[in-house]
Design a protein around this motif. Structure first.
Motif, mmCIF file in Angstrom:
data_model
loop_
_atom_site.group_PDB
_atom_site.id
_atom_site.type_symbol
_atom_site.label_atom_id
_atom_site.label_comp_id
_atom_site.label_asym_id
_atom_site.label_seq_id
_atom_site.Cartn_x
_atom_site.Cartn_y
_atom_site.Cartn_z
ATOM 1 N N SER A 15 -2.752 5.718 -3.643
ATOM 2 C CA SER A 15 -3.648 6.849 -3.817
ATOM 3 C C SER A 15 -2.972 7.833 -4.755
ATOM 4 N N PRO A 16 -3.669 8.268 -5.801
ATOM 5 C CA PRO A 16 -3.047 9.208 -6.730
ATOM 6 C C PRO A 16 -2.777 10.550 -6.043
ATOM 7 N N HIS A 17 -1.703 11.224 -6.466
ATOM 8 C CA HIS A 17 -1.350 12.511 -5.877
ATOM 9 C C HIS A 17 -2.340 13.595 -6.286
ATOM 10 N N HIS A 18 -2.835 13.529 -7.493
ATOM 11 C CA HIS A 18 -3.836 14.491 -7.969
ATOM 12 C C HIS A 18 -5.198 13.855 -7.772
ATOM 13 N N HIS A 19 -5.667 13.909 -6.547
ATOM 14 C CA HIS A 19 -6.865 13.187 -6.135
ATOM 15 C C HIS A 19 -8.130 13.975 -6.484
ATOM 16 N N ARG A 20 -9.068 13.296 -7.135
ATOM 17 C CA ARG A 20 -10.377 13.877 -7.411
ATOM 18 C C ARG A 20 -11.339 13.439 -6.319
ATOM 19 N N GLU A 21 -12.615 13.574 -6.536
ATOM 20 C CA GLU A 21 -13.618 13.195 -5.548
ATOM 21 C C GLU A 21 -13.657 11.689 -5.355
ATOM 22 N N GLY A 22 -14.028 11.270 -4.149
ATOM 23 C CA GLY A 22 -14.196 9.854 -3.857
ATOM 24 C C GLY A 22 -12.885 9.149 -3.569
ATOM 25 N N ASN A 23 -12.984 7.883 -3.245
ATOM 26 C CA ASN A 23 -11.806 7.071 -2.958
ATOM 27 C C ASN A 23 -11.360 6.362 -4.224
ATOM 28 N N GLN A 24 -10.478 7.004 -4.965
ATOM 29 C CA GLN A 24 -9.954 6.406 -6.180
ATOM 30 C C GLN A 24 -8.538 5.930 -5.912
ATOM 31 N N TYR A 25 -8.187 4.779 -6.454
ATOM 32 C CA TYR A 25 -6.876 4.197 -6.229
ATOM 33 C C TYR A 25 -6.291 3.719 -7.551
ATOM 34 N N HIS A 26 -4.991 3.688 -7.602
ATOM 35 C CA HIS A 26 -4.291 3.047 -8.709
ATOM 36 C C HIS A 26 -3.920 1.654 -8.220
ATOM 37 N N VAL A 27 -4.156 0.665 -9.044
ATOM 38 C CA VAL A 27 -3.808 -0.715 -8.705
ATOM 39 C C VAL A 27 -2.911 -1.253 -9.805
ATOM 40 N N ARG A 28 -1.802 -1.848 -9.390
ATOM 41 C CA ARG A 28 -0.860 -2.452 -10.337
ATOM 42 C C ARG A 28 -0.588 -3.882 -9.879
ATOM 43 N N ILE A 29 -0.698 -4.808 -10.819
ATOM 44 C CA ILE A 29 -0.428 -6.220 -10.543
ATOM 45 C C ILE A 29 0.687 -6.662 -11.475
ATOM 46 N N ASP A 30 1.759 -7.174 -10.903
ATOM 47 C CA ASP A 30 2.885 -7.698 -11.672
ATOM 48 C C ASP A 30 2.934 -9.203 -11.454
ATOM 49 N N LEU A 31 2.723 -9.951 -12.513
ATOM 50 C CA LEU A 31 2.817 -11.410 -12.452
ATOM 51 C C LEU A 31 4.096 -11.846 -13.148
ATOM 52 N N THR A 32 4.908 -12.604 -12.455
ATOM 53 C CA THR A 32 6.101 -13.177 -13.064
ATOM 54 C C THR A 32 5.734 -14.566 -13.577
ATOM 55 N N PHE A 91 0.868 -1.177 0.000
ATOM 56 C CA PHE A 91 0.000 0.000 0.000
ATOM 57 C C PHE A 91 0.905 1.227 0.000
ATOM 58 N N ARG A 92 0.712 2.146 -0.960
ATOM 59 C CA ARG A 92 1.527 3.359 -1.079
ATOM 60 C C ARG A 92 0.635 4.587 -0.945
ATOM 61 N N ASP A 93 1.019 5.469 -0.053
ATOM 62 C CA ASP A 93 0.273 6.718 0.176
ATOM 63 C C ASP A 93 -1.186 6.470 0.534
ATOM 64 N N VAL A 94 -1.450 5.322 1.091
ATOM 65 C CA VAL A 94 -2.798 4.980 1.553
ATOM 66 C C VAL A 94 -2.630 4.016 2.731
ATOM 67 N N GLU A 95 -3.502 4.149 3.706
ATOM 68 C CA GLU A 95 -3.424 3.288 4.881
ATOM 69 C C GLU A 95 -3.779 1.853 4.502
ATOM 70 N N ALA A 96 -2.938 0.934 4.911
ATOM 71 C CA ALA A 96 -3.208 -0.484 4.639
ATOM 72 C C ALA A 96 -4.357 -0.934 5.535
ATOM 73 N N PHE A 97 -5.317 -1.625 4.955
ATOM 74 C CA PHE A 97 -6.395 -2.155 5.770
ATOM 75 C C PHE A 97 -6.497 -3.652 5.537
ATOM 76 N N VAL A 128 1.295 -6.956 -5.884
ATOM 77 C CA VAL A 128 0.138 -6.079 -6.024
ATOM 78 C C VAL A 128 0.445 -4.783 -5.275
ATOM 79 N N ALA A 129 0.292 -3.651 -5.960
ATOM 80 C CA ALA A 129 0.506 -2.347 -5.340
ATOM 81 C C ALA A 129 -0.763 -1.521 -5.457
ATOM 82 N N ILE A 130 -1.214 -0.977 -4.329
ATOM 83 C CA ILE A 130 -2.375 -0.103 -4.294
ATOM 84 C C ILE A 130 -1.874 1.256 -3.824
#
Length: 80
Positions: free
Chosen positions: A52-69, A16-22, A48-50
């Motif tokens: 919070s975007p730095h240029h945050h709009r309304e609501g809880n929007q997140y960027h999610v990236r999944i890297d599969l080897t 979790f980056r720039d967002v609290e891990a829950f 898996v990386a979740i």
């Protein structure tokens, strides 16, 4: 979290980056990742990386990236 229920057959890293891990989100991610082997059995690892975007709009929007080897390469999935 019950490790036997959500155990993956490959190494899994959740960040979790720039967002609290829950815990409920991480548990859900681990549960879903465990299902990936039904599509492809030769997954070597998953990250898996979740964040919070730095240029945050309304609501809880997140960027999610999944890297599969995988054998012979890496598959990257990104979603906002």
């Amino acid at each position: 979290m019950n490790v036997t229920e959500n155990a993956t057959k490959f190494p899994l890293q959740v960040t979790f980056r720039d967002v609290e891990a829950f815990p409920s989100a991480e548990q859900w991610i681990r549960s879903e990742a465990a299902k990936l082997t039904t599509f492809y059995e030769r997954i070597m690892s998953c990250r898996v990386a979740i964040e919070s975007p730095h240029h945050h709009r309304e609501g809880n929007q997140y960027h999610v990236r999944i890297d599969l080897t995988l054998p012979g390469g890496e598959l990257v999935i990104k979603h906002e």
